[in-house]
Design a protein around this motif. Structure first.
Motif, mmCIF file in Angstrom:
data_model
loop_
_atom_site.group_PDB
_atom_site.id
_atom_site.type_symbol
_atom_site.label_atom_id
_atom_site.label_comp_id
_atom_site.label_asym_id
_atom_site.label_seq_id
_atom_site.Cartn_x
_atom_site.Cartn_y
_atom_site.Cartn_z
ATOM 1 N N MET A 1 -2.165 6.998 -2.688
ATOM 2 C CA MET A 1 -2.578 6.510 -1.369
ATOM 3 C C MET A 1 -1.643 7.063 -0.291
ATOM 4 O O MET A 1 -0.740 6.389 0.202
ATOM 5 C CB MET A 1 -2.566 4.971 -1.369
ATOM 6 C CG MET A 1 -3.418 4.399 -0.268
ATOM 7 S SD MET A 1 -3.606 2.650 -0.503
ATOM 8 C CE MET A 1 -3.713 2.146 1.197
ATOM 9 N N CYS B 1 -1.025 -1.678 -5.114
ATOM 10 C CA CYS B 1 -2.393 -2.065 -4.736
ATOM 11 C C CYS B 1 -3.442 -1.681 -5.777
ATOM 12 O O CYS B 1 -4.636 -1.796 -5.514
ATOM 13 C CB CYS B 1 -2.744 -1.438 -3.389
ATOM 14 S SG CYS B 1 -2.635 0.355 -3.386
ATOM 15 N N GLY B 2 -3.004 -1.211 -6.939
ATOM 16 C CA GLY B 2 -3.982 -0.845 -7.965
ATOM 17 C C GLY B 2 -3.616 0.474 -8.612
ATOM 18 O O GLY B 2 -2.563 1.061 -8.321
ATOM 19 N N HIS C 1 -1.444 -3.709 1.213
ATOM 20 C CA HIS C 1 -0.878 -2.356 1.123
ATOM 21 C C HIS C 1 0.407 -2.337 1.936
ATOM 22 O O HIS C 1 0.697 -3.278 2.695
ATOM 23 C CB HIS C 1 -1.851 -1.312 1.664
ATOM 24 C CG HIS C 1 -3.178 -1.302 0.961
ATOM 25 N ND1 HIS C 1 -3.376 -0.647 -0.240
ATOM 26 C CD2 HIS C 1 -4.366 -1.882 1.272
ATOM 27 C CE1 HIS C 1 -4.634 -0.818 -0.628
ATOM 28 N NE2 HIS C 1 -5.259 -1.577 0.269
ATOM 29 N N SER D 1 -9.763 -5.282 -8.759
ATOM 30 C CA SER D 1 -9.106 -4.240 -9.552
ATOM 31 C C SER D 1 -9.759 -2.888 -9.415
ATOM 32 O O SER D 1 -9.305 -1.924 -9.994
ATOM 33 C CB SER D 1 -9.105 -4.650 -11.021
ATOM 34 O OG SER D 1 -10.412 -4.497 -11.573
ATOM 35 N N PHE D 2 -10.836 -2.813 -8.696
ATOM 36 C CA PHE D 2 -11.566 -1.558 -8.570
ATOM 37 C C PHE D 2 -12.097 -1.135 -9.950
ATOM 38 O O PHE D 2 -12.150 0.036 -10.299
ATOM 39 C CB PHE D 2 -10.637 -0.472 -8.007
ATOM 40 C CG PHE D 2 -11.274 0.360 -6.934
ATOM 41 C CD1 PHE D 2 -11.682 -0.194 -5.730
ATOM 42 C CD2 PHE D 2 -11.467 1.724 -7.120
ATOM 43 C CE1 PHE D 2 -12.255 0.593 -4.740
ATOM 44 C CE2 PHE D 2 -12.046 2.514 -6.131
ATOM 45 C CZ PHE D 2 -12.436 1.935 -4.947
ATOM 46 N N HIS E 1 -2.443 3.568 -6.634
ATOM 47 C CA HIS E 1 -1.479 3.219 -5.584
ATOM 48 C C HIS E 1 -0.667 4.451 -5.138
ATOM 49 O O HIS E 1 -0.481 4.701 -3.943
ATOM 50 C CB HIS E 1 -0.568 2.127 -6.160
ATOM 51 C CG HIS E 1 0.681 1.854 -5.420
ATOM 52 N ND1 HIS E 1 0.700 1.523 -4.080
ATOM 53 C CD2 HIS E 1 1.984 1.829 -5.831
ATOM 54 C CE1 HIS E 1 1.958 1.301 -3.712
ATOM 55 N NE2 HIS E 1 2.746 1.493 -4.747
ATOM 56 N N ASP F 1 -9.000 -4.666 2.024
ATOM 57 C CA ASP F 1 -9.227 -5.309 0.715
ATOM 58 C C ASP F 1 -7.982 -6.065 0.249
ATOM 59 O O ASP F 1 -7.871 -7.254 0.456
ATOM 60 C CB ASP F 1 -9.699 -4.281 -0.332
ATOM 61 C CG ASP F 1 -8.988 -2.935 -0.204
ATOM 62 O OD1 ASP F 1 -7.753 -2.952 -0.035
ATOM 63 O OD2 ASP F 1 -9.642 -1.882 -0.287
ATOM 64 N N CYS G 1 1.873 4.491 0.556
ATOM 65 C CA CYS G 1 1.665 3.057 0.342
ATOM 66 C C CYS G 1 2.900 2.464 -0.329
ATOM 67 O O CYS G 1 3.340 2.952 -1.374
ATOM 68 C CB CYS G 1 0.425 2.804 -0.517
ATOM 69 S SG CYS G 1 0.086 1.031 -0.687
ATOM 70 N N GLN H 1 -8.374 0.477 -0.752
ATOM 71 C CA GLN H 1 -8.142 1.106 -2.063
ATOM 72 C C GLN H 1 -8.928 2.419 -2.113
ATOM 73 O O GLN H 1 -10.153 2.378 -2.168
ATOM 74 C CB GLN H 1 -8.598 0.178 -3.187
ATOM 75 C CG GLN H 1 -7.666 -1.039 -3.377
ATOM 76 C CD GLN H 1 -8.247 -2.029 -4.375
ATOM 77 O OE1 GLN H 1 -9.432 -2.383 -4.290
ATOM 78 N NE2 GLN H 1 -7.442 -2.496 -5.280
ATOM 79 N N PHE H 2 -8.380 3.534 -2.056
ATOM 80 C CA PHE H 2 -6.975 3.924 -1.992
ATOM 81 C C PHE H 2 -6.894 4.986 -0.919
ATOM 82 O O PHE H 2 -6.832 6.185 -1.214
ATOM 83 C CB PHE H 2 -6.523 4.479 -3.352
ATOM 84 C CG PHE H 2 -6.617 3.420 -4.433
ATOM 85 C CD1 PHE H 2 -5.602 2.490 -4.612
ATOM 86 C CD2 PHE H 2 -7.729 3.334 -5.269
ATOM 87 C CE1 PHE H 2 -5.673 1.517 -5.594
ATOM 88 C CE2 PHE H 2 -7.806 2.354 -6.250
ATOM 89 C CZ PHE H 2 -6.772 1.447 -6.413
ATOM 90 N N LEU I 1 -5.316 -8.944 -5.201
ATOM 91 C CA LEU I 1 -5.384 -7.839 -6.167
ATOM 92 C C LEU I 1 -5.879 -8.244 -7.561
ATOM 93 O O LEU I 1 -6.677 -7.501 -8.154
ATOM 94 C CB LEU I 1 -4.006 -7.157 -6.259
ATOM 95 C CG LEU I 1 -3.931 -5.944 -7.191
ATOM 96 C CD1 LEU I 1 -4.917 -4.861 -6.767
ATOM 97 C CD2 LEU I 1 -2.517 -5.378 -7.224
#
Lengths: 662, 94
Positions: B84, B77-78, B34, A139-140, B81, B31, B73, B7-8, A135
């Motif tokens: 998701m 995960c970002g 999750h 980070s998108f 998150h 990726d 989720c 994602q996502f 991650l």
């Protein structure tokens, strides 16, 4: 509790309470005040997140998860600093801990915290304080790539500070009590020692040994991630990374409780008027912790079914074995110590007592979560947040307040006012247990943790929790105001005038080399030959087929150097020279393994491989780093040196096994 | 059922499952990590498993209750998150 210039401890407690010298007080003030200040700021961030989940305020997703990252990392630093300060303050009455190393620890951790702040607030880093691979690098587009690098270097500095603290505690405690077996109480268990170390030393030994192991593991994963920042082609195994990350993270938070438990062994007797003596159950409990705490983290991976089943089984047993014995023995003997003692109830001593409750309830919540069938329903729900906030907020933080108030009460020569104390304690208890109670309830109902916006219909829990958090904050504020009043009464001169206590310290053991017998030298020579054997043609051919074998060969070169270094360091003439440079030794046992692992980043060595001469120099360099580590370990003496030697081997092998790419 | 987290989003195949039959979920990630959390039609979390890049975690469950099951989720995960989410249906076999 009566205000006034009366004794702030039990009538018979003065000689039992740790009578601290100026250095110890200054360190305690520095660490505890920094911890409390950080706790206040990070607590406000936590409240902001709860209010966002309650839909009372609106944070952007970016800011919510940045605050979440900062809250986790910042609280770790806050409670770690406070707990280290507390242990140092109480242990130094019997063990001559090194002042300069403690100052380095503070500066290194503070420097790390500043880098984490920069990464999060300026760079937008929001991968969570657990930085789970991959991650931080995926980070998108949410945070700047440099922020990941800065965050990781910050963590490395925090780890270096804690490593130095643990090394110093280990070196000084074993020297004071005459070796490892005596310092751990094993000689006492075997009826070969009539004067065992005090309980604070037993807890300190457990923290030091496990802290060094956890930090070595944490350094390995953090350096691997820094390697990824250097070389975008570097890859690592996700399960490997998860194991290392949670081993480090889980252990560090566990050790914070044990650091403070050690301090409580010294602080509580002053209010009970009875000494807290070392007994065989206490020794056994801390030995259990040493054996089990390193593998207890595995309950974080119960829901990774690819983790070998035996590992989950070990984790399940270890979760009980590490947590229950010290908690049960310490809380039970602590309550027995208080029972019928005419315990001197002050604000400080009440906070100490209440901290037991937080440890017991939070520990129970953790043990429930570590049962595999229940973890299936509670994993990554708010139940998890509930249990660790219980033992941190209602255990460690209350103990931190207790030490803070205790030093002020002693300095002022009077206790906090009754009414104010009662109000503050009431608000802390109602607010704190209300806050964590909501987490337990909503977690049991399946509300996920680490969600900026909770599932529909569950915002009400966050609203109730926010109200409780505000009640806790009011109690905290009232406590701080009362502390301010006590601080005004006390003058700096007053507590600095307190005479240095006379102490009869045990005779310190003379430093010993890592190897002292012919058999040990022979074993090291044999191991060296084995590792040199990794350059035999069939193995060298296999190395070309696998990046992991390739890295293992690099690690073998480092290990050859390490063994040679250890052997040299143990020669009488060499040992006589290096034993007087322990600080240089500490610096090098941290730096050399880090450089060794960075040297195994594919981008570093790949460019050298086409050139025969440079390739040879690279391998000689790896061996040289090993020699440096071995010599430096020799300067730390028998116990710390051998542990560092084993940890260096572990770091090299762990890194080689998990990192690929190139 | 094949499950992949990214994602996502979740990819779930098939989206309808039979009741009273043991189902094996093969869960992975494309990726980052999750968490595959399954909530029953009453909103209760009935189990979870991690979705990890490079690995397939097998989760076996039998559903006795028909209706829509939600997926959330359970591993950070970002920044999206919490968005998701997905769902699948459990129906009685014909």
């Amino acid at each position: 509790m009566e205000a006034g210039t009366v004794s702030v401890v039990h009538p018979r407690g003065t000689e039992l309470l740790a009578t601290a010298r100026v250095d110890e007080r200054r360190i305690a003030w520095l660490f505890v005040c920094t911890g409390i200040a950080l706790f206040g700021v990070m607590g406000l961030m936590g409240l902001a997140m709860r209010l966002n989940q309650a839909e009372v305020v609106t944070l952007s997703d970016s800011w919510f998860y940045r605050l979440m990252t900062l809250h986790g990392a910042g609280m770790l630093v806050a409670v770690l600093l406070a707990a280290m300060g507390a242990l140092w303050f109480t242990l130094r009455a019997t063990v001559p801990l090194h002042l300069g190393r403690m100052v380095f620890t503070y500066l290194s951790i503070l420097g790390g915290a500043v880098l984490v702040l920069i990464a999060v607030l300026i760079g937008g880093f929001a991968a969570g304080w657990t930085f789970l691979w991959p991650l931080p690098f995926d980070s998108f587009g949410a945070w700047r790539p440099w922020s990941t690098d800065v965050f990781l270097v910050g963590l490395l500095l925090v780890g270096a500070g804690f490593f130095v603290f643990c090394l110093d505690v280990l070196m000084q405690t074993t020297a004071t009590y005459g070796g490892l077996q005596r310092a751990l109480g094993i000689s006492y268990l075997r009826n070969r020692d009539d004067s065992p170390p005090p309980p604070v030393a037993l807890a300190a030994m457990a923290v030091a040994i496990e802290g060094l192991i956890a930090t070595a593991v944490g350094t390995t994963i953090v350096v691997a991630l820094i390697g990824r920042a250097i070389d975008s082609g570097l890859e690592m195994d996700a399960l490997w990374a998860k194991n290392l990350t949670y081993m480090f993270g889980h252990s560090i938070f566990n050790l914070v409780i044990y650091l403070f438990a050690g301090a409580v062994y010294v602080l509580l007797p002053g209010y009970a008027g009875r000494p807290w003596k070392t007994t065989k159950p206490i020794v056994v409990a801390w030995l259990f912790t040493i054996v089990f705490v390193a593998t207890a983290y595995g309950h974080h991976l119960y829901m990774d079914f690819v983790q070998p089943a035996w590992a989950s089984g070990v984790a399940s047993i270890a979760s009980f074995g590490a947590a229950l014995p010290p908690a049960v023995v310490t809380i039970f003997t602590g309550v027995v110590l208080i029972w019928g003692s005419r315990y001197r109830w002050t604000l400080a001593s009440t906070l100490l007592y209440l901290g037991f409750m937080g440890w017991a309830i939070g520990g129970t919540g953790a043990v429930i979560d570590s049962l595999i069938p229940l973890n299936f329903k509670f994993h990554n729900t708010l139940w998890v947040a509930g249990h660790f906030h219980t033992y941190l907020l209602m255990g460690v933080v209350l103990w931190t307040f207790a030490l803070f108030v205790r030093m002020l009460e002693e300095s002022a020569g009077r206790t906090a006012r009754d009414g104010v104390s009662a109000f503050s304690l009431g608000a802390l208890l109602v607010g704190g247990y209300g806050l964590v109670g909501v987490w337990y309830v909503s977690g049991a109902l399946g509300v996920p943790r680490r969600w900026a916006i909770h599932p529909e219909g569950s915002a009400g829990y966050s609203l109730v929790a926010s109200i409780f958090a505000i009640v806790f904050a009011v109690g905290f504020l009232v406590l701080l105001l009362e502390c301010l009043r006590l601080a005004r009464i006390a003058s700096v001169q007053r507590w600095e005038r307190i005479p240095a206590p006379r102490r009869s310290l045990p005779a310190r053991a003379a430093p010993e080399p890592l190897l002292s017998t012919g058999y040990q030298f022979a074993a090291v020579c044999a191991a060296t030959v084995v590792f040199v054997g990794s350059y035999a043609p069939p193995i060298t051919d296999a190395v070309e087929s696998s990046i992991r074998y390739h890295h293992l060969q690099h690690a073998a070169m480092y290990l050859v150097g390490l063994l040679v270094g250890v052997a040299f360091a143990s020669l009488p003439a060499v040992f006589a020279r290096i034993r007087s440079h322990p600080n240089l030794g500490i610096t090098l046992v941290i730096a050399a393994p880090v450089v060794m692992m960075l040297g195994m980043v594919p981008a570093v060595y790949e460019s050298l491989e086409p050139n025969w001469g440079l390739h040879l120099l690279y391998h000689i360099g790896m061996a040289a780093l090993g020699v440096v580590t071995g010599l430096a370990a020799g300067a730390l003496g028998l116990v710390a040196g051998r542990l560092v030697f084993v940890l260096s081997i572990g770091m090299a092998l762990m890194y080689a096994a998990g990192v690929t790419g190139g | 059922m094949k499950v992949a987290g990214g994602q996502f989003y979740w990819t779930i195949d098939p989206a309808v499952l039979p009741a009273h039959t043991k189902i094996r979920f093969d869960v992975t990630a494309v990726d980052v990590n999750h968490g595959f959390g399954i909530y029953d039609p009453d909103g209760r979390l009935i189990g979870s498993v991690q979705a990890m890049p490079g690995y397939v975690n097998d989760l076996r469950l039998t559903f006795d209750k028909v209706g829509e099951y939600r997926i959330r989720c359970l591993e950070y995960c970002g920044l999206s998150h919490h968005d998701m989410v997905a769902s699948f249906r459990v129906e009685e076999q014909a």
